[in-house]
Write a protein that holds these residues in place. Sequence first.
Motif, PDB file in Angstrom:
ATOM      1  N   THR A 171      -7.242  19.675   9.063  1.00 54.79           N
ATOM      2  CA  THR A 171      -7.093  20.256   7.726  1.00 54.79           C
ATOM      3  C   THR A 171      -6.958  19.147   6.680  1.00 54.79           C
ATOM      4  O   THR A 171      -7.371  19.334   5.538  1.00 54.79           O
ATOM      5  CB  THR A 171      -5.863  21.188   7.640  1.00 54.79           C
ATOM      6  OG1 THR A 171      -4.671  20.435   7.932  1.00 54.79           O
ATOM      7  CG2 THR A 171      -5.986  22.356   8.610  1.00 54.79           C
ATOM      8  N   HIS A 172      -6.371  17.989   7.068  1.00 57.45           N
ATOM      9  CA  HIS A 172      -6.116  16.944   6.065  1.00 57.45           C
ATOM     10  C   HIS A 172      -6.327  15.548   6.646  1.00 57.45           C
ATOM     11  O   HIS A 172      -6.192  15.335   7.852  1.00 57.45           O
ATOM     12  CB  HIS A 172      -4.665  17.011   5.566  1.00 57.45           C
ATOM     13  CG  HIS A 172      -4.321  18.288   4.881  1.00 57.45           C
ATOM     14  ND1 HIS A 172      -3.884  19.412   5.553  1.00 57.45           N
ATOM     15  CD2 HIS A 172      -4.350  18.622   3.565  1.00 57.45           C
ATOM     16  CE1 HIS A 172      -3.666  20.387   4.691  1.00 57.45           C
ATOM     17  NE2 HIS A 172      -3.938  19.944   3.482  1.00 57.45           N
ATOM     18  N   THR A 173      -6.618  14.612   5.735  1.00 56.71           N
ATOM     19  CA  THR A 173      -6.550  13.188   6.084  1.00 56.71           C
ATOM     20  C   THR A 173      -5.419  12.563   5.264  1.00 56.71           C
ATOM     21  O   THR A 173      -5.001  13.103   4.236  1.00 56.71           O
ATOM     22  CB  THR A 173      -7.871  12.455   5.756  1.00 56.71           C
ATOM     23  OG1 THR A 173      -8.165  12.617   4.372  1.00 56.71           O
ATOM     24  CG2 THR A 173      -9.019  12.997   6.583  1.00 56.71           C
ATOM     25  N   LEU A 174      -4.938  11.433   5.740  1.00 55.76           N
ATOM     26  CA  LEU A 174      -3.833  10.741   5.065  1.00 55.76           C
ATOM     27  C   LEU A 174      -4.117   9.244   5.137  1.00 55.76           C
ATOM     28  O   LEU A 174      -4.171   8.663   6.226  1.00 55.76           O
ATOM     29  CB  LEU A 174      -2.517  11.089   5.772  1.00 55.76           C
ATOM     30  CG  LEU A 174      -1.244  10.342   5.377  1.00 55.76           C
ATOM     31  CD1 LEU A 174      -0.989  10.410   3.888  1.00 55.76           C
ATOM     32  CD2 LEU A 174      -0.046  10.937   6.124  1.00 55.76           C
ATOM     33  N   ASN A 175      -4.350   8.633   3.976  1.00 51.71           N
ATOM     34  CA  ASN A 175      -4.675   7.199   3.905  1.00 51.71           C
ATOM     35  C   ASN A 175      -3.618   6.473   3.077  1.00 51.71           C
ATOM     36  O   ASN A 175      -3.639   6.544   1.849  1.00 51.71           O
ATOM     37  CB  ASN A 175      -6.061   7.009   3.269  1.00 51.71           C
ATOM     38  CG  ASN A 175      -7.171   7.434   4.206  1.00 51.71           C
ATOM     39  OD1 ASN A 175      -7.447   6.776   5.203  1.00 51.71           O
ATOM     40  ND2 ASN A 175      -7.793   8.561   3.910  1.00 51.71           N
ATOM     41  N   PRO A 176      -2.695   5.764   3.709  1.00 53.79           N
ATOM     42  CA  PRO A 176      -1.623   5.106   2.953  1.00 53.79           C
ATOM     43  C   PRO A 176      -2.082   3.883   2.167  1.00 53.79           C
ATOM     44  O   PRO A 176      -1.445   3.496   1.193  1.00 53.79           O
ATOM     45  CB  PRO A 176      -0.620   4.687   4.036  1.00 53.79           C
ATOM     46  CG  PRO A 176      -1.380   4.680   5.306  1.00 53.79           C
ATOM     47  CD  PRO A 176      -2.511   5.638   5.163  1.00 53.79           C
ATOM     48  N   TYR A 177      -3.170   3.270   2.604  1.00 52.77           N
ATOM     49  CA  TYR A 177      -3.672   2.065   1.935  1.00 52.77           C
ATOM     50  C   TYR A 177      -5.079   2.318   1.406  1.00 52.77           C
ATOM     51  O   TYR A 177      -5.805   3.160   1.948  1.00 52.77           O
ATOM     52  CB  TYR A 177      -3.728   0.887   2.921  1.00 52.77           C
ATOM     53  CG  TYR A 177      -2.350   0.449   3.375  1.00 52.77           C
ATOM     54  CD1 TYR A 177      -1.631  -0.505   2.672  1.00 52.77           C
ATOM     55  CD2 TYR A 177      -1.754   1.025   4.504  1.00 52.77           C
ATOM     56  CE1 TYR A 177      -0.355  -0.895   3.071  1.00 52.77           C
ATOM     57  CE2 TYR A 177      -0.472   0.649   4.910  1.00 52.77           C
ATOM     58  CZ  TYR A 177       0.215  -0.312   4.187  1.00 52.77           C
ATOM     59  OH  TYR A 177       1.481  -0.680   4.573  1.00 52.77           O
ATOM     60  N   THR A 178      -5.460   1.588   0.357  1.00 49.91           N
ATOM     61  CA  THR A 178      -6.879   1.497   0.007  1.00 49.91           C
ATOM     62  C   THR A 178      -7.331   0.110   0.437  1.00 49.91           C
ATOM     63  O   THR A 178      -6.595  -0.864   0.296  1.00 49.91           O
ATOM     64  CB  THR A 178      -7.137   1.701  -1.504  1.00 49.91           C
ATOM     65  OG1 THR A 178      -6.177   0.961  -2.232  1.00 49.91           O
ATOM     66  CG2 THR A 178      -7.038   3.151  -1.897  1.00 49.91           C
ATOM     67  N   GLY A 179      -8.577   0.036   0.940  1.00 48.93           N
ATOM     68  CA  GLY A 179      -9.060  -1.209   1.510  1.00 48.93           C
ATOM     69  C   GLY A 179      -8.559  -1.355   2.935  1.00 48.93           C
ATOM     70  O   GLY A 179      -7.794  -0.520   3.433  1.00 48.93           O
ATOM     71  N   CYS A 180      -9.039  -2.428   3.600  1.00 45.87           N
ATOM     72  CA  CYS A 180      -8.617  -2.652   4.983  1.00 45.87           C
ATOM     73  C   CYS A 180      -8.857  -4.114   5.335  1.00 45.87           C
ATOM     74  O   CYS A 180      -9.971  -4.620   5.179  1.00 45.87           O
ATOM     75  CB  CYS A 180      -9.404  -1.751   5.936  1.00 45.87           C
ATOM     76  SG  CYS A 180      -8.879  -1.957   7.651  1.00 45.87           S
ATOM     77  N   SER A 181      -7.809  -4.781   5.775  1.00 44.68           N
ATOM     78  CA  SER A 181      -7.911  -6.217   6.086  1.00 44.68           C
ATOM     79  C   SER A 181      -8.704  -6.495   7.354  1.00 44.68           C
ATOM     80  O   SER A 181      -9.032  -7.653   7.618  1.00 44.68           O
ATOM     81  CB  SER A 181      -6.509  -6.808   6.282  1.00 44.68           C
ATOM     82  OG  SER A 181      -5.747  -6.605   5.139  1.00 44.68           O
ATOM     83  N   PHE A 182      -8.985  -5.466   8.147  1.00 42.11           N
ATOM     84  CA  PHE A 182      -9.675  -5.725   9.412  1.00 42.11           C
ATOM     85  C   PHE A 182     -11.185  -5.936   9.216  1.00 42.11           C
ATOM     86  O   PHE A 182     -11.810  -6.643   9.989  1.00 42.11           O
ATOM     87  CB  PHE A 182      -9.383  -4.618  10.426  1.00 42.11           C
ATOM     88  CG  PHE A 182      -7.924  -4.562  10.818  1.00 42.11           C
ATOM     89  CD1 PHE A 182      -7.159  -5.715  10.834  1.00 42.11           C
ATOM     90  CD2 PHE A 182      -7.313  -3.365  11.158  1.00 42.11           C
ATOM     91  CE1 PHE A 182      -5.810  -5.693  11.181  1.00 42.11           C
ATOM     92  CE2 PHE A 182      -5.963  -3.324  11.512  1.00 42.11           C
ATOM     93  CZ  PHE A 182      -5.219  -4.483  11.524  1.00 42.11           C
TER      94      PHE A 182
END
Length: 267
Positions: A18-29
């Motif tokens: 039902t939902h997504t949850l993204n605490p950060y924008t961007g990704c260091s990997f």
Amino acid sequence: MSGTRWLTPATGYLSGYTHTLNPYTGCSFGCSYCYVRRLPVALFRGEPWGTWAEPKKGDPKRLQTELRKAKAKGSVTVFFSSATDPYQPLEASVKLSRTLLEAMADEPPDFVLLQTRSPLVARDIDVLQRLGRHVRVSMTVESDREDVRRRLTPSAPPFAARLKALAQLREAGIATQIAVSPLLPHSPGFAKLLAGTAPRVIVDDYFRGDGSEGRRSRSLRMPEAYEQAGWSDWYTPEAADALLRQLQSLLPEGATGFSVEGFAPPP
Ligand code: SF4
């Protein structure tokens, strides 16, 4: 405090949630095959994908209120995270994902799939135990060959550290799975290693897992990257089919899955 909404209605590949949850924008990997590279969040930033990551602003405790409201309307299943990794190196000091997990433990969704490739997740075993049957940790392990990781996803944590974290989580009674996503060139003993480490293994590839029948992977020039490395024989759907067959012979029925259906929340 900003009005950040933590929960976003899930669409496309993740529409089983039902939902997504993204605490950060961007990704260091900065994985070379990351589909987020082609999304507006990455394209309009003006800095190369993989060189930046920042925590979203807003009160993480508000997640509890959002969950309460969403649960009043029906079942709530959360994919955590779809456009970043919730255990960025920055998370070690910022502890945003940990605080969001605490909010979830206080107001549990029906199910949360915690998708990461970082051993840092083992730091939060205590909160994951509080979430109990509502959470499953899905650790990405795309190969067992460090030469492959160094070539295609050099900033992501080594595979051995991920497997060690998985073992710690399992020992602590946390539900776990391995996501071989996307499958990369690997050793002959890979299936056995996976089956011995996690109770459940999901396989995905460049052809069925990119939500565009391989077009996104082609636009990221993955076939060329494989050719340059001398791995073109691996760039075929048969590689994932073969691994899945091996895993099915090693694990009990229902303990393996493929692509979208494999990632879906439990019924
Ligand atoms: S960890 Fe996930 S979000 Fe981050 S670059 Fe790799 S594939 Fe993309």
